[in-house]
Motif scaffolding. Structure first.
Motif, PDB file in Angstrom:
ATOM      1  N   TYR A 268       0.837  -1.209   0.000  1.00  0.00           N
ATOM      2  CA  TYR A 268       0.000   0.000   0.000  1.00  0.00           C
ATOM      3  C   TYR A 268       0.874   1.261   0.000  1.00  0.00           C
ATOM      4  O   TYR A 268       0.587   2.235  -0.702  1.00  0.00           O
ATOM      5  CB  TYR A 268      -0.927  -0.004   1.207  1.00  0.00           C
ATOM      6  CG  TYR A 268      -1.929   1.128   1.222  1.00  0.00           C
ATOM      7  CD1 TYR A 268      -3.041   1.108   0.394  1.00  0.00           C
ATOM      8  CD2 TYR A 268      -1.742   2.227   2.066  1.00  0.00           C
ATOM      9  CE1 TYR A 268      -3.957   2.158   0.398  1.00  0.00           C
ATOM     10  CE2 TYR A 268      -2.644   3.283   2.077  1.00  0.00           C
ATOM     11  CZ  TYR A 268      -3.755   3.231   1.242  1.00  0.00           C
ATOM     12  OH  TYR A 268      -4.658   4.274   1.245  1.00  0.00           O
ATOM     13  N   LYS A 273      -0.839  -2.778  -6.138  1.00  0.00           N
ATOM     14  CA  LYS A 273      -2.057  -3.547  -5.874  1.00  0.00           C
ATOM     15  C   LYS A 273      -1.701  -5.023  -5.744  1.00  0.00           C
ATOM     16  O   LYS A 273      -0.827  -5.528  -6.466  1.00  0.00           O
ATOM     17  CB  LYS A 273      -3.080  -3.339  -6.996  1.00  0.00           C
ATOM     18  CG  LYS A 273      -3.565  -1.887  -7.102  1.00  0.00           C
ATOM     19  CD  LYS A 273      -4.565  -1.716  -8.224  1.00  0.00           C
ATOM     20  CE  LYS A 273      -4.926  -0.253  -8.429  1.00  0.00           C
ATOM     21  NZ  LYS A 273      -5.773   0.282  -7.362  1.00  0.00           N
ATOM     22  N   THR A 386     -10.195 -10.773   4.337  1.00  0.00           N
ATOM     23  CA  THR A 386     -10.054  -9.321   4.436  1.00  0.00           C
ATOM     24  C   THR A 386     -10.236  -8.855   5.870  1.00  0.00           C
ATOM     25  O   THR A 386      -9.453  -8.042   6.382  1.00  0.00           O
ATOM     26  CB  THR A 386     -11.077  -8.614   3.532  1.00  0.00           C
ATOM     27  OG1 THR A 386     -10.824  -8.985   2.171  1.00  0.00           O
ATOM     28  CG2 THR A 386     -10.993  -7.102   3.666  1.00  0.00           C
ATOM     29  N   LYS A 403      -9.128   0.007   0.350  1.00  0.00           N
ATOM     30  CA  LYS A 403     -10.271  -0.552  -0.367  1.00  0.00           C
ATOM     31  C   LYS A 403      -9.924  -1.948  -0.871  1.00  0.00           C
ATOM     32  O   LYS A 403      -8.871  -2.158  -1.471  1.00  0.00           O
ATOM     33  CB  LYS A 403     -10.643   0.354  -1.543  1.00  0.00           C
ATOM     34  CG  LYS A 403     -11.165   1.730  -1.135  1.00  0.00           C
ATOM     35  CD  LYS A 403     -11.636   2.524  -2.336  1.00  0.00           C
ATOM     36  CE  LYS A 403     -10.478   2.945  -3.214  1.00  0.00           C
ATOM     37  NZ  LYS A 403     -10.918   3.808  -4.342  1.00  0.00           N
ATOM     38  N   VAL A 404     -10.852  -2.895  -0.615  1.00  0.00           N
ATOM     39  CA  VAL A 404     -10.619  -4.290  -1.011  1.00  0.00           C
ATOM     40  C   VAL A 404     -11.781  -4.778  -1.868  1.00  0.00           C
ATOM     41  O   VAL A 404     -12.944  -4.604  -1.506  1.00  0.00           O
ATOM     42  CB  VAL A 404     -10.462  -5.213   0.221  1.00  0.00           C
ATOM     43  CG1 VAL A 404     -10.151  -6.628  -0.216  1.00  0.00           C
ATOM     44  CG2 VAL A 404      -9.385  -4.690   1.160  1.00  0.00           C
ATOM     45  N   ALA A 405     -11.461  -5.394  -2.981  1.00  0.00           N
ATOM     46  CA  ALA A 405     -12.478  -6.052  -3.813  1.00  0.00           C
ATOM     47  C   ALA A 405     -12.679  -7.455  -3.261  1.00  0.00           C
ATOM     48  O   ALA A 405     -11.833  -8.331  -3.447  1.00  0.00           O
ATOM     49  CB  ALA A 405     -12.023  -6.096  -5.264  1.00  0.00           C
ATOM     50  N   ARG A 406     -13.783  -7.654  -2.558  1.00  0.00           N
ATOM     51  CA  ARG A 406     -14.073  -8.972  -1.978  1.00  0.00           C
ATOM     52  C   ARG A 406     -14.816  -9.796  -3.030  1.00  0.00           C
ATOM     53  O   ARG A 406     -16.029  -9.669  -3.189  1.00  0.00           O
ATOM     54  CB  ARG A 406     -14.903  -8.818  -0.702  1.00  0.00           C
ATOM     55  CG  ARG A 406     -14.173  -8.074   0.423  1.00  0.00           C
ATOM     56  CD  ARG A 406     -15.152  -7.727   1.548  1.00  0.00           C
ATOM     57  NE  ARG A 406     -14.503  -7.123   2.701  1.00  0.00           N
ATOM     58  CZ  ARG A 406     -14.213  -5.829   2.803  1.00  0.00           C
ATOM     59  NH1 ARG A 406     -14.498  -5.001   1.801  1.00  0.00           N
ATOM     60  NH2 ARG A 406     -13.629  -5.349   3.890  1.00  0.00           N
ATOM     61  N   ALA A 416     -12.365  -9.053 -11.575  1.00  0.00           N
ATOM     62  CA  ALA A 416     -11.402  -8.215 -10.845  1.00  0.00           C
ATOM     63  C   ALA A 416      -9.998  -8.351 -11.430  1.00  0.00           C
ATOM     64  O   ALA A 416      -9.268  -7.364 -11.562  1.00  0.00           O
ATOM     65  CB  ALA A 416     -11.397  -8.575  -9.366  1.00  0.00           C
ATOM     66  N   GLU A 427     -10.003  -0.722  -6.582  1.00  0.00           N
ATOM     67  CA  GLU A 427      -9.608  -1.097  -5.221  1.00  0.00           C
ATOM     68  C   GLU A 427      -8.087  -1.280  -5.116  1.00  0.00           C
ATOM     69  O   GLU A 427      -7.376  -1.387  -6.120  1.00  0.00           O
ATOM     70  CB  GLU A 427     -10.307  -2.391  -4.794  1.00  0.00           C
ATOM     71  CG  GLU A 427     -11.812  -2.263  -4.592  1.00  0.00           C
ATOM     72  CD  GLU A 427     -12.596  -2.442  -5.880  1.00  0.00           C
ATOM     73  OE1 GLU A 427     -13.830  -2.284  -5.854  1.00  0.00           O
ATOM     74  OE2 GLU A 427     -11.965  -2.735  -6.929  1.00  0.00           O
ATOM     75  N   ASP A 428      -7.623  -1.359  -3.864  1.00  0.00           N
ATOM     76  CA  ASP A 428      -6.194  -1.525  -3.604  1.00  0.00           C
ATOM     77  C   ASP A 428      -5.774  -2.992  -3.584  1.00  0.00           C
ATOM     78  O   ASP A 428      -4.640  -3.325  -3.945  1.00  0.00           O
ATOM     79  CB  ASP A 428      -5.824  -0.898  -2.246  1.00  0.00           C
ATOM     80  CG  ASP A 428      -6.229   0.565  -2.160  1.00  0.00           C
ATOM     81  OD1 ASP A 428      -5.806   1.334  -3.043  1.00  0.00           O
ATOM     82  OD2 ASP A 428      -6.985   0.929  -1.231  1.00  0.00           O
ATOM     83  N   ILE A 430      -7.270  -7.371  -3.843  1.00  0.00           N
ATOM     84  CA  ILE A 430      -8.307  -8.322  -4.248  1.00  0.00           C
ATOM     85  C   ILE A 430      -8.293  -9.503  -3.297  1.00  0.00           C
ATOM     86  O   ILE A 430      -7.254 -10.144  -3.102  1.00  0.00           O
ATOM     87  CB  ILE A 430      -8.075  -8.843  -5.681  1.00  0.00           C
ATOM     88  CG1 ILE A 430      -8.144  -7.704  -6.700  1.00  0.00           C
ATOM     89  CG2 ILE A 430      -9.101  -9.919  -6.027  1.00  0.00           C
ATOM     90  CD1 ILE A 430      -7.782  -8.147  -8.121  1.00  0.00           C
TER      91      ILE A 430
END
Length: 485
Positions: A268, A273, A386, A403-406, A416, A427-428, A430
């Motif tokens: 981060y 990413k 997460t 930010k997380v793509a769940r 994703a 998002e940051d 996955i």
């Protein structure tokens, strides 16, 4: 859609039981194996297929799978997911088919819309030439009577990576270069024509030989068998059939979360990413379909591997066996690039066949065995990884405003990864879970996710609400690596 055919499950479990019984008794030779099809299909009348000879051939191929072999003799493949050729039949080869709704209308909208000249007019209705059809679907969209049906095979429909095709006889073929071994196709087939190799016989032989074999139970296990079947219940039952011990893989979830949090914090700060790496089907998807993103994948090992490495650091001779609802875990154990990983992985159906063959049942016990934090236990849920990593970042005083793509299921994972590939992922990080709902929705689960949820929540609520790092203080994580390389 997952088939709910009890007949298929009964036959599958009967084969596993018979093979396990022979293995425990040291009688798994050609003579005894040859009798299994006759035990399960006594005849003289066929029950499900055209004849008892075909039914018995299917049982023979299932016996080979139960031994960890390819269903057809002479075939050599490391792929865990395999087609039972004798069972694959009667599915339509053509994806688009003209139904009796066709009025052979004057407009010929279907014929006019087809860019490949695949449609002609017969005596009573339109006809689609499967050799010319490219399955674009324009004819189905154009027909005013909705007379053209899309009859996609269930195995092909559920495969998230288009790994399934058919040979000239209509038999399903799995492209092993594309297959991520998620197992979605296995329980979608209404003929039970796809299965997975099992390591059940290997594990039984090691136990019979007096080896120290330790079971590692997936976090998704809690709640699968009701609110009264605890990890203590499992430990008692597994010790009865010869396992030396049992450990909760949720503890490995705590280890993975702590190691991954360090990676996330560093990435981060660098503006890089990253993806998670604990779901083997998701990892397989990256390796086989998005190899350019391998540098973005976390190097932290899965909870299964973390526990296996911990056990092997304590005793290099120990044999580690993962038990859970995942098919892809079997492929992870075969990955020779991951040192110290679990030696074998088994499903609930396979371990219960071993128990039934020894006349051992799961019995209610007090919920006294708790080795993981609540966050480690929730690793089996979608979003659980997460939550655990964010908790570790919080406990370490790191920034949690990320930010997380769940990703819930393989389709969301694929989307994703495509966005990450083209630099459009908002998002940051996955979190990739190939099964909808996470591991609790795995292909070899015992109960549906929502059916098990109430029992699972009750058992987890009784756990010690320790912080992740606090929970790990009792374990010497310095004695083994938490990274793949």
């Amino acid at each position: 859609m997952v088939t709910n055919d009890a007949t298929i499950l009964r036959i599958k479990h009967d084969v596993l039981y018979e093979v396990a019984k022979l293995a425990w008794n040291g009688e798994l030779d050609e003579e005894h194996k040859a009798q299994v099809p006759y035990t399960i299909i006594p005849g003289p009348q066929a029950q499900f297929r055209c004849c008892i000879y075909k039914e018995r051939e299917i049982i023979r191929q299932r016996v080979r799978l139960a031994e960890g072999k390819c269903p057809t003799s002479g075939k050599d493949s490391r792929n865990v997911v395999q087609v039972i050729g004798a069972a694959c039949e009667e599915c339509p080869i053509a994806s688009y088919t003209v139904t009796d709704n066709c009025r052979k209308c004057m407009g010929k909208a279907c014929q006019n819309s087809c860019p490949f000249g695949a449609i002609s007019m017969g005596n009573t209705k339109a006809h689609i030439d499967p050799d010319k059809c490219r399955e674009c679907g324009k004819c189905s969209q154009a027909c005013p009577y909705n007379a053209i049906a899309h009859l996609e095979r269930p195995c092909k429909k559920v495969c998230p990576v288009d790994a399934i095709t058919y040979d000239e006889y209509g038999i399903c073929v799995i492209d092993e270069k594309k297959c991520i071994q998620c197992g979605a196709c296995i329980h979608s087939c209404p003929f039970g024509a796809i299965g997975s190799k099992t390591f059940m016989v290997d594990v039984i032989r090691l136990i019979n030989a007096g080896k120290k074999v330790v079971a590692m139970l997936a976090p998704a296990t809690e709640g699968q068998f009701g609110p009264d079947i605890t990890f203590a219940s499992w430990k008692t039952a597994l010790k009865k059939i010869g396992f030396a011990d049992m450990i909760e893989v949720g503890l490995g979830g705590d280890m993975t979360a702590a190691a991954e949090a360090e990676e996330w914090a560093e990435a981060y700060k660098e503006g890089k990413k990253m993806t998670t790496s604990c779901c083997p089907a998701f990892v397989n998807m990256i390796k086989q379909h998005f190899p350019q993103l391998l540098d973005n994948m976390s190097t932290t090992v899965s909870p299964m591997c973390a526990i296996s490495r911990m056990l092997k650091a304590q005793d290099p001779e120990v044999v580690t066996v993962f038990i859970g609802p995942c098919i892809a875990k079997k492929s992870e154990t075969l990955d020779l690039n991951i040192q110290g990983n679990a030696d074998y992985a088994m499903t609930y159906g396979e371990i219960r066949a071993m128990m039934r063959a020894k006349d051992v049942n799961l019995e209610p016990e007090e919920n006294s065995m708790q080795e993981a934090s609540v966050f480690g236990k929730r690793f089996g849920n979608g979003g659980g990884v997460t939550a655990a990593v964010l908790e570790c970042l919080k406990e370490s005083g790191e920034n949690t405003d990320i930010k997380v793509a769940r990703c819930n299921g393989a389709a969301e994972c694929k989307k994703a990864l495509l966005l990450l590939k083209v630099g459009r992922l908002p998002e940051d990080f996955i979190e990739g879970m190939a099964c909808v709902g996470g591991c609790v929705g795995g292909p070899s689960k015992h109960k549906a996710e929502m059916e098990a949820k109430k029992s699972r929540d009750k058992l987890i609520a009784e756990a010690d609400a320790r912080e992740v790092h606090e929970n790990l203080k009792a374990y010497d994580m310095a004695s083994f690596s938490m990274h793949r390389h």
